[in-house]
Write a protein that holds these residues in place. Structure first.
Motif, short mmCIF file in Angstrom:
data_model
loop_
_atom_site.label_atom_id
_atom_site.label_comp_id
_atom_site.label_asym_id
_atom_site.label_seq_id
_atom_site.Cartn_x
_atom_site.Cartn_y
_atom_site.Cartn_z
N ASP A 17 30.41 33.83 -44.04
CA ASP A 17 31.59 33.34 -43.34
C ASP A 17 31.64 33.91 -41.92
O ASP A 17 31.68 35.13 -41.73
CB ASP A 17 32.86 33.74 -44.09
N GLY A 18 31.62 33.02 -40.93
CA GLY A 18 31.68 33.45 -39.55
C GLY A 18 30.33 33.74 -38.93
O GLY A 18 30.23 33.97 -37.73
N ALA A 24 35.09 31.28 -41.97
CA ALA A 24 36.10 32.30 -41.71
C ALA A 24 37.41 31.64 -41.29
O ALA A 24 38.50 32.10 -41.66
CB ALA A 24 35.61 33.27 -40.65
N HIS A 27 39.00 30.34 -44.40
CA HIS A 27 39.55 31.47 -45.15
C HIS A 27 40.82 31.99 -44.49
O HIS A 27 41.82 32.26 -45.16
CB HIS A 27 38.53 32.60 -45.24
N MET A 28 40.79 32.14 -43.17
CA MET A 28 41.96 32.64 -42.45
C MET A 28 43.17 31.74 -42.69
O MET A 28 44.28 32.21 -42.93
CB MET A 28 41.67 32.75 -40.95
N ASP A 50 47.56 37.54 -38.13
CA ASP A 50 46.11 37.46 -38.12
C ASP A 50 45.47 38.85 -38.15
O ASP A 50 44.35 39.02 -38.65
CB ASP A 50 45.62 36.70 -36.88
N TYR A 53 44.44 39.87 -41.56
CA TYR A 53 43.17 39.31 -42.03
C TYR A 53 42.01 40.22 -41.64
O TYR A 53 41.18 40.59 -42.48
CB TYR A 53 42.96 37.91 -41.45
N PHE A 54 41.95 40.60 -40.36
CA PHE A 54 40.84 41.43 -39.89
C PHE A 54 40.91 42.86 -40.45
O PHE A 54 39.89 43.48 -40.74
CB PHE A 54 40.81 41.46 -38.36
N ASP A 58 39.06 40.55 -44.26
CA ASP A 58 37.79 40.07 -43.74
C ASP A 58 36.63 40.91 -44.29
O ASP A 58 36.59 42.12 -44.14
CB ASP A 58 37.80 40.15 -42.22
N ALA A 196 32.24 40.77 -39.60
CA ALA A 196 33.39 41.53 -40.10
C ALA A 196 33.19 43.02 -39.88
O ALA A 196 32.07 43.53 -40.00
CB ALA A 196 33.59 41.26 -41.60
N ALA A 218 36.95 39.66 -34.22
CA ALA A 218 37.20 41.07 -34.56
C ALA A 218 37.20 41.96 -33.33
O ALA A 218 37.85 43.00 -33.31
CB ALA A 218 36.17 41.55 -35.56
#
Length: 259
Positions: A17-18, A24, A27-28, A50, A53-54, A58, A196, A218
């Motif tokens: 993912d990403g 990503a 997912h976000m 957000d 998430y990170f 993540d 991530a 990120a």
């Protein structure tokens, strides 16, 4: 600073993912929809952002991420079981609730791999460099198939395998180290590619010879602080750093073509 030629390494292990696909973003979106509803229903503050998430989700296994985020709000719920229905108010039930949203978006919209990543995969394949996927997601097989790249990866270390083998989530190094072992390479001679913070930390702890951070949000500083040796915004930059496309008839033991 000049970027390294990844074809000089023994293997390249990619997060999913990403890195391979823009999942990503899916997912976000799914996490935001699910947690905004949950926080509203339970009166949890502060609101989901957000940054959550990170900071908490993540790169981690789904249930570990749920537990970490709830803990950040001083909320504890029973862990439950992976088979819990999405309606159950357990860590597993909440994680499965999010997965319902994610699966619906993937089915409705599909997914396409990043063009720069595909170009790099083509160059690695031509050079005979083994590749693998190291993902915390239990959806990895479905995402790779939807993106049309499943057959490129003989080794897929995903959330399903990690759970079966009792391997801890990133940032622990276990999943990357086990994927390298399965691929048949020494981590010190391999590359790990991650977007991530937890994934970068995992690869760095695993002793990978090169840890590449892909900045999809990120932040370059955060990825570097977590252990990334270099940070790029897209893998097209690393494809451009390959000295020249190799061909199947090239001798992979020879270094003449790299001069």
């Amino acid at each position: 600073m000049s970027l390294p030629d990844l074809t000089t390494y023994d293997a390249v292990l990619f997060d999913l993912d990403g890195v391979i696909t823009p999942t990503a973003e899916v997912h976000m979106h799914a996490w935001r929809v699910m947690f905004e509803r949950l926080f509203a229903d339970w009166g949890i503050t502060p609101p989901y952002t957000d940054a959550d998430y990170f900071d908490h989700l993540d790169g981690k296994k789904r249930y570990d991420g749920v537990a970490a985020l709830l803990r950040s709000r001083d909320v504890e719920v029973p862990w439950g079981e992976p088979a819990d229905a999405a309606e159950r108010d357990t860590v597993c039930g909440i994680g499965n609730r999010k997965n319902v949203v994610f699966s619906q978006v993937l089915a409705d919209e599909g997914i396409r791999p990043y063009p720069g990543t595909v170009r790099l995969l083509d160059l690695l394949d031509a050079a005979g460099v083994p590749v693998a996927v190291v993902s915390s997601s239990k959806n990895a097989q479905d995402v790779l198939a939807a993106a049309g790249v499943r057959d490129r990866f003989p080794v897929v270390m995903d959330g399903v395998v990690a759970e079966r083998e009792h391997l801890p989530s990133k940032p622990a190094p276990d999943v990357f180290v086990e994927a390298a072992r399965t691929t048949g390479v020494d981590p010190a001679r391999a590359v790990a590619v991650e977007d991530a913070i937890s994934g970068v930390a995992s690869a760095a702890a695993g002793g990978f010879g090169l840890v590449v951070g892909v900045d999809r949000g990120a932040g370059a500083r955060a990825l570097t602080d977590a252990g990334a040796h270099i940070v790029v915004s897209d893998l097209a930059e690393l494809a451009d750093a390959v000295r020249r496309p190799l061909h199947p008839h090239d001798n992979p033991e020879s270094t003449e073509h790299l001069r």
